[in-house]
Design an enzyme around this catalytic site. Sequence first.
Site, PDB file in Angstrom:
ATOM      1  N   GLY A  54      62.309 -27.060  -6.047  1.00 28.56           N
ATOM      2  CA  GLY A  54      62.340 -27.697  -5.314  1.00 28.56           C
ATOM      3  C   GLY A  54      62.541 -27.583  -3.745  1.00 28.56           C
ATOM      4  O   GLY A  54      62.579 -28.381  -2.997  1.00 28.56           O
ATOM      5  N   ILE A  55      62.856 -26.156  -3.682  1.00 33.87           N
ATOM      6  CA  ILE A  55      62.885 -25.636  -2.320  1.00 33.87           C
ATOM      7  C   ILE A  55      61.913 -25.394  -1.311  1.00 33.87           C
ATOM      8  O   ILE A  55      61.786 -25.901  -0.565  1.00 33.87           O
ATOM      9  CB  ILE A  55      63.788 -24.206  -2.488  1.00 33.87           C
ATOM     10  CG1 ILE A  55      65.158 -24.251  -3.469  1.00 33.87           C
ATOM     11  CG2 ILE A  55      63.953 -23.508  -1.019  1.00 33.87           C
ATOM     12  CD1 ILE A  55      65.740 -23.020  -3.500  1.00 33.87           C
ATOM     13  N   GLY A  56      60.809 -24.812  -1.862  1.00 32.19           N
ATOM     14  CA  GLY A  56      59.684 -24.445  -1.151  1.00 32.19           C
ATOM     15  C   GLY A  56      59.001 -25.887  -0.601  1.00 32.19           C
ATOM     16  O   GLY A  56      58.617 -26.084   0.559  1.00 32.19           O
TER      17      GLY A  56
ATOM     18  N   HIS B 245      73.729 -41.947   3.217  1.00 36.25           N
ATOM     19  CA  HIS B 245      74.147 -41.164   4.590  1.00 36.25           C
ATOM     20  C   HIS B 245      72.818 -40.882   5.394  1.00 36.25           C
ATOM     21  O   HIS B 245      72.743 -40.882   6.656  1.00 36.25           O
ATOM     22  CB  HIS B 245      75.074 -39.961   4.229  1.00 36.25           C
ATOM     23  CG  HIS B 245      76.306 -40.500   3.531  1.00 36.25           C
ATOM     24  ND1 HIS B 245      77.494 -39.691   3.785  1.00 36.25           N
ATOM     25  CD2 HIS B 245      76.757 -41.601   3.069  1.00 36.25           C
ATOM     26  CE1 HIS B 245      78.222 -40.196   2.988  1.00 36.25           C
ATOM     27  NE2 HIS B 245      78.098 -41.423   2.721  1.00 36.25           N
TER      28      HIS B 245
ATOM     29  N   ARG C 245      77.495 -44.697  12.211  1.00 38.49           N
ATOM     30  CA  ARG C 245      77.626 -43.296  12.469  1.00 38.49           C
ATOM     31  C   ARG C 245      76.635 -42.213  11.678  1.00 38.49           C
ATOM     32  O   ARG C 245      76.122 -41.401  12.177  1.00 38.49           O
ATOM     33  CB  ARG C 245      79.242 -42.718  11.871  1.00 38.49           C
ATOM     34  CG  ARG C 245      79.366 -42.685  10.352  1.00 38.49           C
ATOM     35  CD  ARG C 245      80.793 -42.540  10.061  1.00 38.49           C
ATOM     36  NE  ARG C 245      81.052 -42.364   8.504  1.00 38.49           N
ATOM     37  CZ  ARG C 245      81.030 -43.231   7.714  1.00 38.49           C
ATOM     38  NH1 ARG C 245      81.270 -44.626   7.929  1.00 38.49           N
ATOM     39  NH2 ARG C 245      81.359 -43.019   6.483  1.00 38.49           N
TER      40      ARG C 245
ATOM     41  N   CYS D  13      58.627 -28.873  -7.151  1.00 35.58           N
ATOM     42  CA  CYS D  13      57.925 -27.526  -7.276  1.00 35.58           C
ATOM     43  C   CYS D  13      59.083 -26.942  -8.567  1.00 35.58           C
ATOM     44  O   CYS D  13      59.909 -27.612  -8.925  1.00 35.58           O
ATOM     45  CB  CYS D  13      57.804 -26.744  -6.162  1.00 35.58           C
ATOM     46  SG  CYS D  13      59.330 -26.533  -5.120  1.00 35.58           S
ATOM     47  N   GLY D  14      58.865 -25.725  -8.437  1.00 32.90           N
ATOM     48  CA  GLY D  14      59.859 -25.016  -9.694  1.00 32.90           C
ATOM     49  C   GLY D  14      61.059 -25.316  -9.168  1.00 32.90           C
ATOM     50  O   GLY D  14      62.042 -25.507 -10.215  1.00 32.90           O
TER      51      GLY D  14
HETATM   52  C1  RB5 Z   1      55.877 -21.328  -7.865  1.00 30.03           C
HETATM   53  O1  RB5 Z   1      55.637 -20.163  -8.745  1.00 30.03           O
HETATM   54  C2  RB5 Z   1      57.112 -21.502  -7.252  1.00 30.03           C
HETATM   55  O2  RB5 Z   1      57.375 -20.464  -6.401  1.00 30.03           O
HETATM   56  C3  RB5 Z   1      57.332 -22.967  -6.444  1.00 30.03           C
HETATM   57  O3  RB5 Z   1      57.316 -23.693  -7.515  1.00 30.03           O
HETATM   58  C4  RB5 Z   1      58.608 -23.197  -5.977  1.00 30.03           C
HETATM   59  O4  RB5 Z   1      59.723 -23.017  -6.672  1.00 30.03           O
HETATM   60  C5  RB5 Z   1      58.818 -22.780  -4.642  1.00 30.03           C
HETATM   61  O5  RB5 Z   1      59.983 -22.881  -3.988  1.00 30.03           O
END
Ligand code: RB5
Length: 143
Positions: free
Chosen positions: A67-69, A97, A132, A64-65
């Site tokens: 990678g977090i969401g 790991h 481990r 995604c923009g």
């Molecule tokens: C979309 O605009 C954006 O929120 C999405 O790609 C991403 O970065 C969310 O974590």
Amino acid sequence: MLALGSDQGGYALKQEIIKYLEEREVPYKDFGSYNEESVDYPIYGKAVAKSVASGECEKGILICGTGIGISITANKVKGIRAALCTDCFMAEATRLHNDANILALGGRVVGPGLAVKIVDTFLNTPFSGEERHQRRISMIEEE
Ligand code: RB5
């Protein structure tokens, strides 16, 4: 089989990664999205995560923009260890790991040259199998 998924923020980078995979004849299944129209990243994060958790696909790549969401979404699915990586050291370490089964990338964070090197590292680094690390991975799934 490698599962791929992105939203609009990851679509362009996904196309670069597809080019890389096709050049190397790596089989993949693209779960969408298929253009740069605005979509909801959880749809694609869940589809790819479920395909990996079920065994349909061996590993996945989600973009995604940031990678977090999309990595937060994937990590809600039992059995998924999605790792957001911004460099090759992280990609190598998370395979050795964490036995990460999904690589998450930020299409607005890493350029295509670095991204394909991260993908290459992720796909070609085996899990270390060390006790481990195996123990810690098992602990992730404990209630
Ligand atoms: C979309 O605009 C954006 O929120 C999405 O790609 C991403 O970065 C969310 O974590």
